[in-house]
Design a protein around this motif. Structure first.
Motif, short mmCIF file in Angstrom:
data_model
loop_
_atom_site.label_atom_id
_atom_site.label_comp_id
_atom_site.label_asym_id
_atom_site.label_seq_id
_atom_site.Cartn_x
_atom_site.Cartn_y
_atom_site.Cartn_z
N GLY A 336 -68.73 11.38 -50.51
CA GLY A 336 -69.17 11.80 -49.17
C GLY A 336 -70.62 12.25 -49.27
N PRO A 337 -71.57 11.34 -49.09
CA PRO A 337 -72.98 11.73 -49.23
C PRO A 337 -73.37 12.83 -48.24
CG PRO A 337 -72.76 9.34 -49.17
CD PRO A 337 -71.43 9.91 -48.78
N LYS A 338 -74.45 13.55 -48.59
CA LYS A 338 -74.90 14.69 -47.78
C LYS A 338 -75.62 14.22 -46.51
CE LYS A 338 -77.12 17.55 -50.75
NZ LYS A 338 -77.50 18.18 -52.02
N GLY A 339 -75.81 15.16 -45.59
CA GLY A 339 -76.43 14.84 -44.30
C GLY A 339 -77.88 14.42 -44.41
N ASP A 340 -78.52 14.68 -45.57
CA ASP A 340 -79.90 14.22 -45.72
C ASP A 340 -79.94 12.82 -46.34
OD1 ASP A 340 -79.26 14.63 -48.36
OD2 ASP A 340 -80.77 16.18 -48.73
N GLY A 341 -78.75 12.27 -46.62
CA GLY A 341 -78.67 10.91 -47.16
C GLY A 341 -78.54 10.86 -48.68
N SER A 342 -78.66 12.01 -49.34
CA SER A 342 -78.56 11.98 -50.81
C SER A 342 -77.11 12.16 -51.25
CB SER A 342 -79.41 13.10 -51.43
OG SER A 342 -78.90 14.36 -51.04
N LEU A 343 -76.86 11.87 -52.53
CA LEU A 343 -75.51 12.07 -53.07
C LEU A 343 -75.41 13.48 -53.64
CD1 LEU A 343 -74.89 8.71 -54.96
CD2 LEU A 343 -74.03 9.39 -52.72
N ARG A 344 -74.24 14.07 -53.52
CA ARG A 344 -74.09 15.44 -54.04
C ARG A 344 -74.00 15.42 -55.56
NH1 ARG A 344 -69.33 18.01 -51.12
NH2 ARG A 344 -69.75 19.80 -52.42
N GLU A 345 -74.45 16.54 -56.14
CA GLU A 345 -74.54 16.62 -57.60
C GLU A 345 -73.19 16.37 -58.28
OE1 GLU A 345 -77.49 16.52 -58.90
OE2 GLU A 345 -76.45 16.41 -60.84
N GLU A 346 -72.12 16.98 -57.73
CA GLU A 346 -70.79 16.83 -58.37
C GLU A 346 -70.39 15.35 -58.44
OE1 GLU A 346 -71.55 18.80 -55.80
OE2 GLU A 346 -70.24 20.54 -55.66
N GLU A 347 -70.74 14.59 -57.41
CA GLU A 347 -70.37 13.16 -57.39
C GLU A 347 -71.21 12.36 -58.38
OE1 GLU A 347 -68.53 13.15 -52.89
OE2 GLU A 347 -70.54 12.38 -53.16
N LYS A 348 -72.47 12.77 -58.49
CA LYS A 348 -73.33 12.07 -59.46
C LYS A 348 -72.81 12.32 -60.88
CE LYS A 348 -77.51 13.28 -57.56
NZ LYS A 348 -78.94 13.32 -57.41
N GLN A 349 -72.43 13.57 -61.12
CA GLN A 349 -71.88 13.93 -62.44
C GLN A 349 -70.62 13.12 -62.73
OE1 GLN A 349 -72.84 15.82 -64.85
NE2 GLN A 349 -74.69 16.57 -63.84
N MET A 350 -69.77 13.04 -61.71
CA MET A 350 -68.52 12.28 -61.85
C MET A 350 -68.84 10.83 -62.20
SD MET A 350 -65.22 12.13 -61.65
CE MET A 350 -64.52 13.50 -60.77
N ALA A 351 -69.80 10.26 -61.48
CA ALA A 351 -70.18 8.86 -61.72
C ALA A 351 -70.65 8.67 -63.16
CB ALA A 351 -71.26 8.43 -60.73
N ARG A 352 -71.44 9.63 -63.62
CA ARG A 352 -71.95 9.52 -65.00
C ARG A 352 -70.82 9.55 -66.01
NH1 ARG A 352 -76.21 13.37 -63.51
NH2 ARG A 352 -77.51 11.88 -62.38
N LYS A 353 -69.91 10.52 -65.83
CA LYS A 353 -68.84 10.69 -66.83
C LYS A 353 -67.87 9.51 -66.81
CE LYS A 353 -68.98 15.69 -66.79
NZ LYS A 353 -68.41 16.88 -66.19
N VAL A 354 -67.45 9.13 -65.62
CA VAL A 354 -66.51 8.01 -65.54
C VAL A 354 -67.20 6.73 -66.03
CG1 VAL A 354 -65.06 6.63 -63.99
CG2 VAL A 354 -65.20 9.10 -63.66
N GLY A 355 -68.48 6.60 -65.67
CA GLY A 355 -69.23 5.41 -66.05
C GLY A 355 -69.35 5.29 -67.56
N LYS A 356 -69.59 6.43 -68.21
CA LYS A 356 -69.73 6.41 -69.68
C LYS A 356 -68.40 5.94 -70.30
CE LYS A 356 -71.28 9.46 -73.28
NZ LYS A 356 -71.02 10.81 -73.72
N TRP A 357 -67.33 6.43 -69.72
CA TRP A 357 -66.00 6.03 -70.24
C TRP A 357 -65.75 4.55 -69.98
CZ3 TRP A 357 -61.30 4.01 -68.78
CH2 TRP A 357 -60.22 4.21 -69.66
#
Ligand code: FHN
Length: 469
Positions: A336-357
């Motif tokens: 659920g991206p933020k109202g300014d159009g950016s992605l929230r930090e928790e989601e970016k972290q999730m993407a990194r961790k799952v992506g690494k796996w």
């Protein structure tokens, strides 16, 4: 003349009312099993993708689950109703729709990093606001300070990254003057059918403006009006297949969840896969193709600035992804991206961790299906549909230090390695008749790991015979 016109309008709407009701009831069947899954290349691609991303973005993202400075209970994308916001106040959000931080390429890059093969975006959620400049409404991006075609930027960026795009489209529309949640009068039915015409036009518009779209994810078919005139959903599916025979359509377009009722014409049942697994996984593999959509918090799809309760870890998400694959299903993680159009930090972290796996272990997911072996407590088996390997996604390290595997009589494990440590072969031992034990490797990072088994060529696992690898 005027009287004649009014009378024919009344007569026409009564006919629609009656025929709609009849048609809505005659073809309903009970029992969910679907004979004949689609076998075409588009559907096969959907199956092999296995891992997807959901994006909920709209005016509600600007409110971030808060109104007048207060936290609003309930899902953030439902804030209009939950905080009883007037139409006027809600529409005022369009004036704040500036999105200074929006960069579709950044969304796509992060999705790619996470390892998803497809992404589903809310082109129009229940609020009715459209992320593309639609010919058929003013309630869209073009009437905001942002002013650009957000959907096009998204489609282009994701397509460029090689990620398939799918469109979420809400049947419910809280903004459209002709939307009716119930149809009880002739006026209601006239309005409702005007609304259906509007939907058909918008769907045609979406499919023509963005021919890259691979399929539609419909939502909001539970209201009495749609249930009463269920045939309108069947018509939508027909329209889409006329425009693009390969288009993929989820089951929620038909007026139910989890498959109890559906239209059936000449053996073609509605929906190409079961879409009802929302925030839950089945206990055993469903017969049909299916997909699970999951939130990171308990139930927030749109941006909620203040996530509360349990927030799922990357390990939990990976486990669910493996579980879905082991039951022939797709798994879609919501952002659920933020109202300014950016992605929230928790989601970016999730993407990194799952992506690494996924980078290390993706071969146990993409293109994989159920391995019909006796389930074990350490996790999930998957097998590649044609490369001859069986995978063990180990989520629970056994206290005994031994991972149990039961194979069909006579099967032999030729080779057994942990993904990422291919040089270090594990040595399975036969313990009793068909049972083998594999010494569990040490885990340091707290993430599941994958063991790849190569069975002796010709060994059979269920109805599957290991080919030469
Ligand atoms: O009401 C929506 C909800 O906001 C969200 O979009 C989810 C996604 O699956 N679908 C509906 C609830 O089932």
């Amino acid at each position: 003349m005027r009287r004649k016109l009014v009378l024919s309008a009344v007569f026409f709407s009564l006919c629609l009312l009656v025929s709609g009701q009849l048609i809505a009831q005659i073809p309903l069947k009970y029992g969910a099993s679907r004979e004949g899954k689609r076998t075409d290349a588009a559907m096969q691609r959907w199956r092999e993708n296995r891992f997807g991303q959901f994006i909920h973005f709209g005016l509600y993202s600007l409110a971030g689950g808060h109104w007048n400075g207060k936290y609003v209970e309930g899902a953030a994308e439902w804030i209009k109703g939950n905080a009883r916001i007037s139409d006027e106040d809600y529409e005022a959000l369009t004036r704040q729709f500036v999105l200074p931080e929006f960069d579709a390429r950044e969304w796509a890059r992060i999705a790619k990093e996470m390892g998803v093969k497809y992404s589903v975006i809310t082109t129009k959620h229940h609020e009715g606001f459209c992320l593309w400049p639609s010919e058929y409404t003013d309630y869209d991006v073009s009437r905001t300070p942002f002013g650009r075609d957000l959907l096009k930027e998204y489609v282009d960026a994701y397509t460029q990254e090689g990620i398939d795009v799918y469109f979420y489209y809400s049947i419910i529309d809280w903004n459209h003057p002709d939307w009716r949640s119930r149809v009880e009068t002739v006026e209601d039915s006239l309005a409702f059918f005007r609304y259906c015409d509007f939907m058909n036009k918008q769907i045609t518009e979406l499919m023509t403006r963005y021919p890259e779209v691979k399929g539609f994810w419909f939502d909001g078919t539970w209201d009495k009006s749609v249930v009463k005139f269920g045939k309108i959903t069947w018509d939508i599916e027909q329209l889409m297949h006329r425009l693009n025979p390969g288009i993929i359509c989820g089951s929620r377009l038909r007026v139910d969840e989890k498959g109890a009722r559906h239209f059936d014409t000449n053996g073609k049942l509605m929906g190409d896969y079961e879409q009802g697994w929302e925030r839950s996984l089945p206990e055993k593999a469903p017969q049909n193709d299916w997909e699970c959509v999951m939130t990171i918090p308990e139930n927030q799809w749109g941006y909620q600035a203040d996530w509360r309760g349990h927030i799922k870890s990357a390990t939990e998400i990976i486990e669910m992804l493996a579980a879905a694959t082991s039951m022939n299903g797709n798994f879609v993680l919501n952002f659920g991206p933020k109202g300014d159009g950016s992605l929230r930090e928790e989601e970016k972290q999730m993407a990194r961790k799952v992506g690494k796996w996924m980078q290390l272990n993706g071969e146990a997911i993409y293109g994989c299906v159920q391995a019909p072996l006796k389930p074990q407590k350490w996790g999930y088996y998957t097998r590649h549909r044609d490369n001859g390997f069986v995978y063990m996604v180990v989520c629970y390290q056994p206290v005994s230090g031994m991972l149990k595997v039961v194979l069909p009589t006579g099967s032999v494990i030729e080779n057994c390695v942990v993904l990422g440590k291919e040089g270090m072969e594990l040595k399975p031992e036969k313990s009793t008749k068909n049972e083998f034990v594999i010494p569990a490797p040490e885990v340091k990072d707290g993430f599941p790991y994958v063991i790849r088994l190569k069975l002796k060529e010709g060994d059979s696992v269920g109805n599957y015979v290991a080919p030469k690898v």
